[in-house]
Design a protein around this motif. Sequence first.
Motif, PDB file in Angstrom:
ATOM      1  N   SER A  95       0.887  -1.318   0.000  1.00 38.98           N
ATOM      2  CA  SER A  95      -0.032  -0.067   0.017  1.00 38.98           C
ATOM      3  C   SER A  95       0.910   1.242   0.083  1.00 38.98           C
ATOM      4  N   PHE A  96       0.207   2.529  -0.198  1.00 45.09           N
ATOM      5  CA  PHE A  96       1.002   3.616  -0.286  1.00 45.09           C
ATOM      6  C   PHE A  96       0.246   4.579   0.889  1.00 45.09           C
ATOM      7  N   ILE A  97       0.910   5.176   1.601  1.00 40.88           N
ATOM      8  CA  ILE A  97       0.605   6.204   2.697  1.00 40.88           C
ATOM      9  C   ILE A  97       1.096   7.537   2.450  1.00 40.88           C
ATOM     10  N   ASP A  98       0.616   8.493   3.287  1.00 40.53           N
ATOM     11  CA  ASP A  98       1.228   9.916   3.251  1.00 40.53           C
ATOM     12  C   ASP A  98       2.594   9.646   3.941  1.00 40.53           C
ATOM     13  N   ALA A  99       3.878  10.469   3.414  1.00 35.93           N
ATOM     14  CA  ALA A  99       5.021  10.265   3.908  1.00 35.93           C
ATOM     15  C   ALA A  99       5.417  10.781   5.172  1.00 35.93           C
ATOM     16  N   ASP A 101       3.032  10.091   7.649  1.00 36.63           N
ATOM     17  CA  ASP A 101       2.352   9.136   8.752  1.00 36.63           C
ATOM     18  C   ASP A 101       3.019   8.500   9.742  1.00 36.63           C
ATOM     19  N   ILE A 102       4.287   8.232   9.240  1.00 35.01           N
ATOM     20  CA  ILE A 102       5.032   7.029  10.066  1.00 35.01           C
ATOM     21  C   ILE A 102       6.027   7.780  11.120  1.00 35.01           C
ATOM     22  N   GLY A 137       5.853   4.108  -0.275  1.00 30.58           N
ATOM     23  CA  GLY A 137       5.092   2.513  -0.232  1.00 30.58           C
ATOM     24  C   GLY A 137       5.440   1.733   1.107  1.00 30.58           C
ATOM     25  N   ILE A 138       4.738   1.008   1.520  1.00 34.35           N
ATOM     26  CA  ILE A 138       4.785  -0.017   2.639  1.00 34.35           C
ATOM     27  C   ILE A 138       5.085  -1.331   1.945  1.00 34.35           C
ATOM     28  N   LEU A 164      11.427  -1.061   8.990  1.00 32.87           N
ATOM     29  CA  LEU A 164      10.580  -0.443   9.907  1.00 32.87           C
ATOM     30  C   LEU A 164      10.332  -1.543  11.315  1.00 32.87           C
ATOM     31  N   ARG A 165      10.256  -0.991  12.409  1.00 34.31           N
ATOM     32  CA  ARG A 165       9.791  -1.782  13.778  1.00 34.31           C
ATOM     33  C   ARG A 165       8.308  -1.943  13.640  1.00 34.31           C
TER      34      ARG A 165
END
Length: 321
Positions: A95-99, A101-102, A137-138, A164-165
């Motif tokens: 999936s793709f998320i807003d940069a 958001d993490i 991208g995740i 990522l953790r």
Amino acid sequence: MARPIWTGTLSFGLLNVPIRLMTGERRSDIHFRMLDQRDNTPVRYERVNADTGEEVPWKDIVKAFEYQKGNYVVLEEEDIKSAASDAHETVEIDSFIDAGDIPPAYFEKPYILAPAKKAEKGYVLLRETLKKTGKIGIARVVIRTREYLAAVMPEGDALLLNILRYEAELVDPEEYGLPAKEAAAYRITPKEIQMASDLVKSMAGKWKPGDYRDDFRDKLRKAIEKRLKSKGITTTVNEEDERVPEHATTNVVDFMALLKKSIGAKKRTPAKKAAVKNAATKKTAAKKATAEKAPAKKTAAPKAAAKKSTTRKAPAKKRRA
């Protein structure tokens, strides 16, 4: 040029981009060895059987899980490998998320994705699309035998893959009883907030990573150079090869440069004198063997004995120096 960790595919939707997974960090830690101060001999870590006290060779070591205190279940390498995804050598974006958001705490380790030959078009297409949309991208990726969660993000001309953790790996800050009330509850006045804000603005600048250096490492390296110049090489020990843990860092290149620099700047050190003494003794032993004209088989034992006794005597002279 650095070798890729593996070559494979970056996949999202129906698009597959051939890539090379490259390391994205360069460790520069200075590592120390523990020595016995009585004779400067390295102290080794032994793999010892807890019951017999005997050393266990690597070939006899297996991995096990302790499911109860003192009770273990032994795992085969295939058990560990089968737990990972079948998608080895693939970075598969789910999936793709807003940069933004993490949270920063989730980022663990960077890698660089480099396009394979003639795969530049798909690589640049994804990079520029992520820049334009502000997305990342995740993905899931298998590195060696473990599957990781990862973020694929653009940075300059590169696509980075950041390991990522998982949420379960992070400690909830609430566990530490942090001050959660409004500022006024801690007797912080609006004027103090304003003054602190003004101070932050006066110290504001742009992020320039090149402006920062590891001062501790630089000072420590100078201390090592100083020691080498003042004392020379104090000991040289030939050790048996030992298995190096995965991801272990080393400073062999740095220290080789320091040693060469030190040896070139100093006169012969005690270690060098011992080496010259050994060479002279070996030459004398060889002449005696030739004079006696004894058979090769008979001279082999005395020759070896001479070599052994020479090796023992050299360190004794070095300690008296």
